[in-house]
Design a protein around this motif. Sequence first.
Motif, PDB file in Angstrom:
ATOM      1  N   UNK A 119       0.802  -1.215   0.000  1.00  0.00           N
ATOM      2  CA  UNK A 119       0.000   0.000   0.000  1.00  0.00           C
ATOM      3  C   UNK A 119       0.835   1.265   0.000  1.00  0.00           C
ATOM      4  N   UNK A 120       0.119   2.375  -0.161  1.00  0.00           N
ATOM      5  CA  UNK A 120       0.725   3.696  -0.059  1.00  0.00           C
ATOM      6  C   UNK A 120       0.896   4.065   1.404  1.00  0.00           C
ATOM      7  N   UNK A 121       1.883   4.893   1.686  1.00  0.00           N
ATOM      8  CA  UNK A 121       2.114   5.323   3.060  1.00  0.00           C
ATOM      9  C   UNK A 121       1.214   6.506   3.418  1.00  0.00           C
ATOM     10  N   UNK A 122       1.217   7.556   2.601  1.00  0.00           N
ATOM     11  CA  UNK A 122       0.449   8.758   2.913  1.00  0.00           C
ATOM     12  C   UNK A 122      -0.451   9.153   1.749  1.00  0.00           C
ATOM     13  N   UNK A 123      -1.482   9.952   2.063  1.00  0.00           N
ATOM     14  CA  UNK A 123      -2.412  10.423   1.044  1.00  0.00           C
ATOM     15  C   UNK A 123      -1.919  11.733   0.432  1.00  0.00           C
ATOM     16  N   UNK A 124      -2.758  12.382  -0.368  1.00  0.00           N
ATOM     17  CA  UNK A 124      -2.346  13.600  -1.071  1.00  0.00           C
ATOM     18  C   UNK A 124      -2.122  14.776  -0.122  1.00  0.00           C
ATOM     19  N   UNK A 125      -2.581  14.645   1.130  1.00  0.00           N
ATOM     20  CA  UNK A 125      -2.351  15.677   2.136  1.00  0.00           C
ATOM     21  C   UNK A 125      -1.064  15.431   2.925  1.00  0.00           C
ATOM     22  N   UNK A 126      -0.389  14.320   2.639  1.00  0.00           N
ATOM     23  CA  UNK A 126       0.811  13.968   3.373  1.00  0.00           C
ATOM     24  C   UNK A 126       0.528  13.291   4.689  1.00  0.00           C
ATOM     25  N   UNK A 127      -0.690  12.733   4.867  1.00  0.00           N
ATOM     26  CA  UNK A 127      -1.076  12.088   6.113  1.00  0.00           C
ATOM     27  C   UNK A 127      -1.289  10.600   5.894  1.00  0.00           C
ATOM     28  N   UNK A 128      -1.057   9.810   6.935  1.00  0.00           N
ATOM     29  CA  UNK A 128      -1.235   8.370   6.835  1.00  0.00           C
ATOM     30  C   UNK A 128      -2.693   8.021   6.530  1.00  0.00           C
ATOM     31  N   UNK A 129      -2.880   7.078   5.615  1.00  0.00           N
ATOM     32  CA  UNK A 129      -4.205   6.495   5.418  1.00  0.00           C
ATOM     33  C   UNK A 129      -4.588   5.700   6.662  1.00  0.00           C
ATOM     34  N   UNK A 130      -5.897   5.487   6.858  1.00  0.00           N
ATOM     35  CA  UNK A 130      -6.368   4.698   7.995  1.00  0.00           C
ATOM     36  C   UNK A 130      -5.795   3.286   7.959  1.00  0.00           C
ATOM     37  N   UNK A 131      -5.888   2.637   6.806  1.00  0.00           N
ATOM     38  CA  UNK A 131      -5.387   1.278   6.693  1.00  0.00           C
ATOM     39  C   UNK A 131      -3.882   1.204   6.875  1.00  0.00           C
ATOM     40  N   UNK A 132      -3.172   2.198   6.360  1.00  0.00           N
ATOM     41  CA  UNK A 132      -1.718   2.235   6.503  1.00  0.00           C
ATOM     42  C   UNK A 132      -1.310   2.406   7.955  1.00  0.00           C
ATOM     43  N   UNK A 133      -1.967   3.323   8.649  1.00  0.00           N
ATOM     44  CA  UNK A 133      -1.629   3.544  10.053  1.00  0.00           C
ATOM     45  C   UNK A 133      -1.796   2.264  10.867  1.00  0.00           C
ATOM     46  N   UNK A 134      -2.922   1.577  10.654  1.00  0.00           N
ATOM     47  CA  UNK A 134      -3.155   0.352  11.417  1.00  0.00           C
ATOM     48  C   UNK A 134      -2.161  -0.732  11.018  1.00  0.00           C
ATOM     49  N   UNK A 135      -1.804  -0.785   9.737  1.00  0.00           N
ATOM     50  CA  UNK A 135      -0.839  -1.774   9.276  1.00  0.00           C
ATOM     51  C   UNK A 135       0.534  -1.521   9.903  1.00  0.00           C
ATOM     52  N   UNK A 136       0.940  -0.256  10.000  1.00  0.00           N
ATOM     53  CA  UNK A 136       2.223   0.068  10.629  1.00  0.00           C
ATOM     54  C   UNK A 136       2.221  -0.316  12.107  1.00  0.00           C
ATOM     55  N   UNK A 137       1.058  -0.225  12.745  1.00  0.00           N
ATOM     56  CA  UNK A 137       0.944  -0.582  14.155  1.00  0.00           C
ATOM     57  C   UNK A 137       0.954  -2.086  14.371  1.00  0.00           C
ATOM     58  N   UNK A 138       0.464  -2.848  13.387  1.00  0.00           N
ATOM     59  CA  UNK A 138       0.165  -4.260  13.597  1.00  0.00           C
ATOM     60  C   UNK A 138       1.122  -5.229  12.900  1.00  0.00           C
ATOM     61  N   UNK A 139       1.710  -4.829  11.802  1.00  0.00           N
ATOM     62  CA  UNK A 139       2.472  -5.767  10.974  1.00  0.00           C
ATOM     63  C   UNK A 139       3.718  -6.288  11.686  1.00  0.00           C
ATOM     64  N   UNK A 140       4.070  -7.521  11.378  1.00  0.00           N
ATOM     65  CA  UNK A 140       5.305  -8.110  11.892  1.00  0.00           C
ATOM     66  C   UNK A 140       6.526  -7.514  11.205  1.00  0.00           C
ATOM     67  N   UNK A 141       6.382  -7.230   9.910  1.00  0.00           N
ATOM     68  CA  UNK A 141       7.506  -6.719   9.129  1.00  0.00           C
ATOM     69  C   UNK A 141       7.056  -5.495   8.334  1.00  0.00           C
ATOM     70  N   UNK A 142       7.932  -4.492   8.248  1.00  0.00           N
ATOM     71  CA  UNK A 142       7.664  -3.279   7.472  1.00  0.00           C
ATOM     72  C   UNK A 142       8.770  -3.149   6.432  1.00  0.00           C
ATOM     73  N   UNK A 143       8.391  -3.179   5.151  1.00  0.00           N
ATOM     74  CA  UNK A 143       9.377  -3.240   4.078  1.00  0.00           C
ATOM     75  C   UNK A 143       9.158  -2.093   3.097  1.00  0.00           C
ATOM     76  N   UNK A 144      10.031  -1.087   3.086  1.00  0.00           N
ATOM     77  CA  UNK A 144       9.908  -0.043   2.062  1.00  0.00           C
ATOM     78  C   UNK A 144      10.281  -0.612   0.704  1.00  0.00           C
ATOM     79  N   UNK A 145       9.494  -0.297  -0.310  1.00  0.00           N
ATOM     80  CA  UNK A 145       9.779  -0.803  -1.652  1.00  0.00           C
ATOM     81  C   UNK A 145      11.029  -0.130  -2.208  1.00  0.00           C
TER      82      UNK A 145
END
Length: 208
Positions: A119-145
């Motif tokens: 997914x994308x990290x931030x929206x057009x306002x430069x803020x985290x999407x709802x799904x992204x924020x929760x994924x960053x909080x919950x995921x075991x691994x975070x991998x920048x492309x």
Amino acid sequence: MGDATTPGVLRFSYGIMGSGKSTVALQVHHNLTRRGLLGVLCTLFDRDGTAVSSRLGVSRPAVEVTPEVDLLAMAHEFALVNGTLDFLVCDEVQFYAAGQVDQLGAVVDELGADVFAYGLLTDFRGRLFEGTQRMMELADEHVPLSVEARCWCGRRATHNARLVNGAMTREGETVVIGDTEAPETPLFGDVVTYELLCRRHYVEGLTG
């Protein structure tokens, strides 16, 4: 994979538009299915609708994760019908509800399946999407492309700027489907596109 006694992983791979996330999602799905593993490809608000599509021209049908979809229930049903669930590949997870991201975590914990989320990290306002924020909080691994998109100035792009009829805007609905190129024949009054900018030019509002 596919066994609740075997630990799975919730991996979140993220980048900006043009970083190749859908291409990677399709490649991962292809590689896993070629190994004989069983799983589901999911997406939401893809440019091709109920499919995961890459700007390189590759596309594959996918389950559309609308707000009413319970991903944990879907995973349990798939495992019941097929005998196992080895993986989920989920594209456009920035658009998923926070509760659906929680369901993906439960798929890993209850079924032992691997979940590969993109997914994308931030929206057009430069803020985290709802799904992204929760994924960053919950995921075991975070991998920048690793594919780096570039701003018009040549610096590494870090922001997705929204343009309406060619002018950059910071207001409007969070979800407005568009691409980095304008359609040849606009279907509606306004043409919504996105431009990849570095932080400096995003803050200054200077597009190419």
